[in-house]
Scaffold this motif. Structure first.
Motif, PDB file in Angstrom:
ATOM      1  N   ALA A 171    -114.437   2.407  12.191  1.00 14.45           N
ATOM      2  CA  ALA A 171    -113.572   1.806  13.160  1.00 14.45           C
ATOM      3  C   ALA A 171    -113.967   1.529  14.281  1.00 14.45           C
ATOM      4  O   ALA A 171    -114.858   2.421  14.961  1.00 14.45           O
ATOM      5  CB  ALA A 171    -112.183   2.592  13.127  1.00 14.45           C
ATOM      6  N   SER A 172    -113.267   0.569  15.155  1.00 11.54           N
ATOM      7  CA  SER A 172    -113.878   0.197  16.519  1.00 11.54           C
ATOM      8  C   SER A 172    -113.288   1.183  17.386  1.00 11.54           C
ATOM      9  O   SER A 172    -112.469   1.674  17.414  1.00 11.54           O
ATOM     10  CB  SER A 172    -113.217  -1.408  16.852  1.00 11.54           C
ATOM     11  N   LEU A 173    -114.386   1.370  18.353  1.00  7.39           N
ATOM     12  CA  LEU A 173    -113.827   2.108  19.704  1.00  7.39           C
ATOM     13  C   LEU A 173    -113.858   1.479  20.953  1.00  7.39           C
ATOM     14  O   LEU A 173    -113.719   2.156  21.904  1.00  7.39           O
ATOM     15  CB  LEU A 173    -115.121   3.405  19.574  1.00  7.39           C
ATOM     16  N   GLU A 174    -113.920   0.234  20.674  1.00  6.35           N
ATOM     17  CA  GLU A 174    -113.903  -0.668  21.938  1.00  6.35           C
ATOM     18  C   GLU A 174    -112.627  -0.362  22.869  1.00  6.35           C
ATOM     19  O   GLU A 174    -113.047  -0.274  24.112  1.00  6.35           O
ATOM     20  CB  GLU A 174    -114.062  -2.113  21.679  1.00  6.35           C
ATOM     21  N   GLU A 175    -111.538  -0.173  22.416  1.00  4.45           N
ATOM     22  CA  GLU A 175    -110.493   0.003  23.027  1.00  4.45           C
ATOM     23  C   GLU A 175    -109.809   1.251  23.331  1.00  4.45           C
ATOM     24  O   GLU A 175    -109.064   1.643  24.165  1.00  4.45           O
ATOM     25  CB  GLU A 175    -109.279  -0.893  22.468  1.00  4.45           C
ATOM     26  N   ILE A 176    -110.816   2.285  22.919  1.00  2.00           N
ATOM     27  CA  ILE A 176    -110.557   3.810  23.063  1.00  2.00           C
ATOM     28  C   ILE A 176    -111.126   4.088  24.490  1.00  2.00           C
ATOM     29  O   ILE A 176    -112.301   4.099  24.897  1.00  2.00           O
ATOM     30  CB  ILE A 176    -111.152   4.588  22.079  1.00  2.00           C
ATOM     31  N   THR A 177    -110.281   4.932  25.248  1.00  2.00           N
ATOM     32  CA  THR A 177    -110.948   5.647  26.682  1.00  2.00           C
ATOM     33  C   THR A 177    -111.209   7.027  26.304  1.00  2.00           C
ATOM     34  O   THR A 177    -111.270   7.523  25.501  1.00  2.00           O
ATOM     35  CB  THR A 177    -109.615   5.401  27.561  1.00  2.00           C
ATOM     36  N   CYS A 178    -112.046   7.337  27.480  1.00  2.00           N
ATOM     37  CA  CYS A 178    -112.728   8.707  27.139  1.00  2.00           C
ATOM     38  C   CYS A 178    -111.727   9.746  27.484  1.00  2.00           C
ATOM     39  O   CYS A 178    -110.681   9.431  27.923  1.00  2.00           O
ATOM     40  CB  CYS A 178    -113.831   8.808  28.114  1.00  2.00           C
TER      41      CYS A 178
END
Length: 466
Positions: A171-178
């Motif tokens: 799954a994409s992590l592009e929009e996930i913040t740290c």
């Protein structure tokens, strides 16, 4: 850049229809022509290589680009010294894509290797939050109990903050913040009973100084982690603060994992027959290097040094991820061979490391001393593909479905997709194929134990004291 990364037809060209590809190709060719002093699209091979390396940035190794140009010279006419950019890009865009469909929906039985029987209660019976409260005044212990990660919204896996997609479910992590999460590996070391889930270990080996266990998110049927337990080292960079001691630590971790694989997995006849085509047991741990991918990630998903020991072949879904460049990622995965060669140089690669030291500084220092990351990484990837195909254990008869472009098809009818969710099918396959937690309990859940030599925080020394 997309063409280079795949070495296959560019998705953007395919999505755009018949007219998009010529327009995109002409745009790229015009950029090259405008940049060339002679206004020609025919460039000397070394100049084209330099341009491609700039386009690729740090996403594709120079060794991979060299290999691509070698293929181009073999596949095109009159390209030994100079290569026409338009011809090269056309060749690149029409190379056959690898088959990234994969078998899914395991049915029937398959061989497993049970973990070591070492039942033990946790040293600390509370939760990781209880442990934090107990050691509230110990800043070092507090810092060691958390990781900086991106938490996958789909499967919940804590992923390295530099990844663009989850290396467990894709799954994409592009929009996930740290964010921060619990350092489960240090929970193992301290013998903590549980965090958000029980901290049970699928045990393969344990000594007062090392712990080896099945990875809870296995990429292959024999996927181990080895960690030190009497020393805390958050990541591989700190090994360069003391290269001789770092090399000794890595070698000990390697021996621990390799010996466990030989004594448990390779000694299981049914498992060896299914996964390794009945091959004879390797005579030594060194002989495993051709069929096992070993290395460390930076940044790690867990902030305690851990050697990934991944015996090929990969599980079907994970080989698909490898084909898409989402495993053993360039400049994130550091092969054991690279680290061993680098650390063996001693003072020539010794560095002062801070939390914010860029990994590129380490790579540059090692490169200046004569060890080429790009070449070793490219060779590691080639070895992974070769070993996967050498064993090739996956049979159509073992599975009900094939996943093609994210849709699940019955093998008997590849015309119309089913309504099955490929992520749920993959999750069920992983649970059925994994050796983590074997044997399962009466409720079909993984079992495990706790570390026999669990430590107090004060008993775990810093590899590189602040």
């Amino acid at each position: 850049a997309a063409l280079l990364a795949r070495g296959a037809p560019c998705r953007a060209f395919r999505r755009g229809g018949r007219g998009a590809r010529p327009r995109a190709m002409e745009t790229v060719c015009r950029i090259f022509r405008d940049a060339c002093p002679s206004g020609s699209s025919r460039l000397p091979r070394d100049q084209l290589r330099q341009a491609l390396c700039r386009v690729a940035g740090d996403k594709i190794s120079s060794a991979s680009i060299d290999a691509l140009l070698e293929d181009a010279v073999c596949g095109l006419k009159d390209c030994e010294d100079c290569i026409d950019v338009e011809t090269f890009l056309s060749w690149l865009s029409t190379r056959s894509s690898p088959d990234t469909s994969y078998l899914a929906g395991l049915h029937g039985s398959i061989a497993h290797v049970d973990q070591l029987r070492a039942p033990l209660e946790p040293r600390f019976s509370g939760t990781i939050e209880d442990f934090r409260k107990l050691h509230a005044e110990d800043k070092v212990a507090q810092d060691r109990l958390r990781n900086t990660v991106k938490l996958c919204a789909n499967c919940g896996k804590p992923c390295a903050y530099t990844l663009r997609s989850c290396n467990s479910c894709g799954a994409s992590l592009e929009e996930i913040t740290c964010s921060y999460n619990d350092n489960v590996f240090m929970g193992f070391v301290y013998g903590i009973a549980k965090g958000k889930f029980p901290y049970i270990i699928s045990m393969r080996a344990q000594t007062p100084d090392f712990l080896c266990f099945d990875d809870p998110l296995q990429c292959s049927a024999c996927h181990l982690n080895a960690i030190p337990t009497s020393v805390y080292c958050p990541d591989l960079r700190y090994l360069f603060t003391d290269p001789p001691r770092g090399l000794a630590l890595l070698n000990a971790m390697h021996r621990t994992a390799a010996q466990a694989a030989l004594e448990q997995y390779w000694e299981n006849e049914a498992f060896r027959e299914k996964y390794w085509a009945g091959s004879e047991r390797p005579a030594s741990i060194e002989a495993l290097s051709e069929v096992v991918i070993m290395g460390l990630n930076f940044p790690p998903s867990m902030y305690q040094l851990h050697l990934q020991f991944i015996h090929m072949p990969l599980l079907p879904f994970h080989y698909k991820l490898l084909q898409g460049g989402e495993h053993f990622t360039f400049r994130r995965f550091f092969p054991l061979e690279y680290l061993q060669k680098a650390l063996s140089l001693g003072d020539a690669v010794k560095m002062s490391i801070r939390d914010d030291t860029d990994i590129a500084e380490v790579i540059a220092k090692v490169s200046a001393a004569g060890v080429d990351y790009d070449a070793i990484h490219a060779a590691t990837l080639a070895r992974a593909h070769a070993a996967h195909h050498r064993f090739s254990p996956w049979r159509e008869a073992d599975f009900l479905h094939r996943v093609i472009n994210g849709r699940v098809y019955n093998k008997a009818c590849l015309i119309s997709p089913t309504d099955l969710d490929p992520k749920e099918v993959q999750k069920a396959d992983a649970f059925a194929l994994q050796n983590y937690g074997r044997p399962y309990d009466a409720n079909g859940k993984p079992t495990g134990t706790y570390y026999k030599y669990a430590k107090e925080p004060k008993d775990v020394a810093a590899f590189a004291p602040p």
